[in-house]
Scaffold this active site. Sequence first.
Site, PDB file in Angstrom:
ATOM      1  N   HIS A 103       0.811  -1.214   0.000  1.00 14.68           N
ATOM      2  CA  HIS A 103       0.000   0.000   0.000  1.00 14.68           C
ATOM      3  C   HIS A 103       0.847   1.267   0.000  1.00 14.68           C
ATOM      4  CE1 HIS A 103      -2.489  -3.185   1.955  1.00 14.68           C
ATOM      5  NE2 HIS A 103      -3.329  -2.770   1.041  1.00 14.68           N
ATOM      6  N   CYS A 125       2.852  -1.303  -4.617  1.00 16.81           N
ATOM      7  CA  CYS A 125       2.227  -1.681  -5.884  1.00 16.81           C
ATOM      8  C   CYS A 125       2.454  -0.569  -6.907  1.00 16.81           C
ATOM      9  CB  CYS A 125       0.728  -1.899  -5.671  1.00 16.81           C
ATOM     10  SG  CYS A 125      -0.191  -2.162  -7.204  1.00 16.81           S
ATOM     11  N   HIS A 153      -7.337   4.260   5.338  1.00 17.60           N
ATOM     12  CA  HIS A 153      -6.660   3.176   4.624  1.00 17.60           C
ATOM     13  C   HIS A 153      -5.184   3.518   4.449  1.00 17.60           C
ATOM     14  CE1 HIS A 153      -5.670   0.327   1.401  1.00 17.60           C
ATOM     15  NE2 HIS A 153      -6.760  -0.328   1.746  1.00 17.60           N
ATOM     16  N   GLU A 155      -3.127   2.978   2.070  1.00 18.01           N
ATOM     17  CA  GLU A 155      -2.809   3.560   0.761  1.00 18.01           C
ATOM     18  C   GLU A 155      -3.082   5.059   0.741  1.00 18.01           C
ATOM     19  OE1 GLU A 155      -4.917   3.807  -3.547  1.00 18.01           O
ATOM     20  OE2 GLU A 155      -4.864   1.817  -2.640  1.00 18.01           O
TER      21      GLU A 155
END
Length: 247
Positions: A103, A125, A153, A155
Amino acid sequence: MSRTAIARLHLAVPPTNREGRDCMPPLDTPLRTIELAGQVGFCFGVKRAIHLAEEALESNGTVYISGDLVHNATVTSALEARGLVRTDTLNDKKEGTVIVRAHGLPAGEIRRLRDSGLQVVDATCPIVHHAQQAALTLEQEGYQVVIIGDANHAEIRGIVGTMTTQPLVIDSIEELRAAKASHRLKRKVGVLFQTTHALELCKDIVSELVFMCKDVRIINTICRPVQQRQDAAVDVARRVDLMIIVG
């Protein structure tokens, strides 16, 4: 091969209940059909992160990670069993290797880790990295960055931490309207999305946002493999009596 794999259950040994009694269904019970969605399993970003973590564990000494490498308890437990050290903070680590979770982390945090003497294996990613760069591009072009996603989150925290200004993070039409009412939403906005978010939810929010702002630029940062899996799940759900999601 068809897009959907279909298998039938054949019971070689009659099943029993907890008391050991035969609980085989009657012979006239029709066989159940199991349909497997056409898009299942790990995406390339998750596979890449796992591969990098396994390589680090094979070739390095102590390997740290803050948080979960990916959202899969089986994978994280297996990596920890092989020696991956999960820690709440990396501030006191001066040697060894640290893996950046899929993330991502803010770019400044990654630089700090390298400057502290740690070897960094960046398993972010590539699509998440693209979202980080999209946020910076919009910021540099003078847009108020609006991120549609979950503010808590990992990310999103990584994207926010990469920027020099505070973006507006919203996750519903109600939050969008509240931002408009409190004058937190500006007239010139650049929109991007949490890479794993549901496209339909994003569409609904964007459809309303474009009427609130004068200048809107949208960069689609939704992960295509995630979208393909969502579409495949919806496709199967329309045809079956019971939907089971493993994960």
